[in-house]
Design a protein around this motif. Structure first.
Motif, short mmCIF file in Angstrom:
data_model
loop_
_atom_site.label_atom_id
_atom_site.label_comp_id
_atom_site.label_asym_id
_atom_site.label_seq_id
_atom_site.Cartn_x
_atom_site.Cartn_y
_atom_site.Cartn_z
N CYS A 194 0.82 -1.22 0.00
CA CYS A 194 0.00 0.00 0.00
C CYS A 194 0.85 1.26 0.00
O CYS A 194 0.43 2.30 -0.49
N THR A 195 2.07 1.19 0.53
CA THR A 195 2.93 2.38 0.53
C THR A 195 3.36 2.74 -0.89
O THR A 195 3.57 3.91 -1.21
N VAL A 196 3.47 1.73 -1.76
CA VAL A 196 3.80 1.99 -3.17
C VAL A 196 2.65 2.73 -3.84
O VAL A 196 2.86 3.68 -4.60
N ASP A 222 1.24 10.94 4.79
CA ASP A 222 2.51 11.17 5.49
C ASP A 222 2.58 10.37 6.78
O ASP A 222 3.62 9.79 7.12
N PHE A 223 1.45 10.32 7.51
CA PHE A 223 1.42 9.59 8.78
C PHE A 223 1.63 8.09 8.54
O PHE A 223 2.39 7.43 9.26
N ILE A 224 0.99 7.55 7.51
CA ILE A 224 1.13 6.13 7.21
C ILE A 224 2.57 5.80 6.79
O ILE A 224 3.15 4.81 7.24
N SER A 266 4.39 3.47 9.82
CA SER A 266 3.83 2.20 9.35
C SER A 266 3.74 1.15 10.44
O SER A 266 2.71 0.46 10.59
N GLU A 267 4.79 0.99 11.21
CA GLU A 267 4.81 -0.04 12.24
C GLU A 267 3.82 0.26 13.36
O GLU A 267 3.16 -0.64 13.88
N ASN A 268 3.68 1.52 13.73
CA ASN A 268 2.77 1.89 14.81
C ASN A 268 1.30 1.77 14.40
O ASN A 268 0.44 1.41 15.21
N ILE A 291 -10.30 8.98 6.84
CA ILE A 291 -9.36 7.87 6.82
C ILE A 291 -9.95 6.68 6.08
O ILE A 291 -9.28 6.02 5.29
N VAL A 292 -11.22 6.41 6.32
CA VAL A 292 -11.90 5.30 5.64
C VAL A 292 -11.94 5.57 4.13
O VAL A 292 -11.67 4.67 3.32
#
Length: 283
Positions: free
Chosen positions: A7-9, A27-29, A33-35, A55-56
């Motif tokens: 999903c980051t891609v 930016d937050f994601i 990512s780990e949190n 967010i949804v």
């Protein structure tokens, strides 16, 4: 695209076209990512100051059913910090370290680009190129060399391929196309005015338009009938003209190889003839 694509891609590919609120979520994601794997929608919305519904909607924009599916994808694809191969180049790095980081970035871009491939779009591109009366490759700046390389490869196997890399000549070329022709526009950002304007002319003439770009939601994808998306990794020292070229060359080489496989008899005969000519030119 593949269902298990990172999903980051996708986020990085869509990022330039996102509005301010979406970029805050993105930016937050990307940074947390780990949190995020252990957080709820409500916790994230409080953290970055957006509505839960935003967010949804963001998750659905990426192609997920909701936040839970995005978290599952993150958990599957997350890179632990100690395993991460991608690091920005530091001016104090030795030449060997710099070279290693450049190679690592290129490898990651190729892997991400492989994940970005849409099987249906690739099939459509192969079929369109095989049946085209004329194929024109367009690109300016650093994309011009990619367009020329593609022209050379496709021409060698007997396809009616050409390349126009001058902005004036490109427009004249596009104006000569018709419904039996294919125009291929190459632009890393998907926002190169000369290439986009050329493709608009080609489309107005009825030609099928294929784009090769690094961003899913960009002006060039709005024009294209067939969208071929690569991925690139940008760092402080390695901007769009570096890694993106490698991914796009490999993508076009994949198209070339698919066509060779489908039109093997024609292609092999032309390649044999070309090989003989080239051998006579070598010492």
């Amino acid at each position: 695209m593949k269902n298990e694509m990172n999903c980051t891609v996708i986020i990085k590919s869509l990022y330039p076209a996102m509005h301010e609120g979406e970029k805050r979520i993105a930016d937050f994601i990307l940074k947390q990512s780990e949190n995020i794997i252990n957080m709820t929608v409500a916790q994230i919305s409080r953290e970055i100051g957006v509505a839960d519904s935003s967010i949804v909607r963001f998750c659905k924009k990426l192609g997920f059913n909701g936040f839970t599916q995005l978290k599952i994808n993150l958990a599957k694809n997350i890179q632990k910090s100690e395993e991460s191969i991608l690091q920005d180049i530091n001016k104090k790095d030795s030449p060997y370290i710099i070279a290693s980081k450049v190679f690592d970035s290129s490898i990651k871009a190729l892997k991400d680009s492989s994940d970005m491939l849409d099987e249906r779009e690739l099939d459509k591109a192969v079929n369109a190129l095989i049946s085209a009366k004329r194929i024109e490759f367009y690109g300016v700046g650093t994309s011009a060399t990619i367009a020329m390389d593609a022209y050379y490869r496709f021409m060698r196997i007997g396809l009616p391929a050409y390349a126009a890399i001058d902005s004036h000549i490109s427009k004249v070329s596009a104006n000569m196309l018709d419904k039996d022709c294919v125009a291929v526009g190459i632009s890393h950002t998907g926002r190169t005015k000369e290439t986009i304007n050329t493709l608009k002319i080609a489309k107005d003439k009825g030609a099928k338009v294929i784009c090769c770009t690094s961003f899913l939601d960009s002006p060039i994808t709005d024009i294209a009938d067939i969208k071929l998306i690569t991925s690139t990794v940008e760092t402080k020292f390695m901007k769009e003209a570096v890694v993106s070229r490698i991914a796009q060359i490999v993508l076009l080489d994949s198209l070339y190889t698919c066509i060779v496989a489908k039109k093997y008899n024609m292609a092999s005969k032309n390649l044999d003839n070309m090989g003989e000519i080239l051998n006579n030119m070598r010492l």
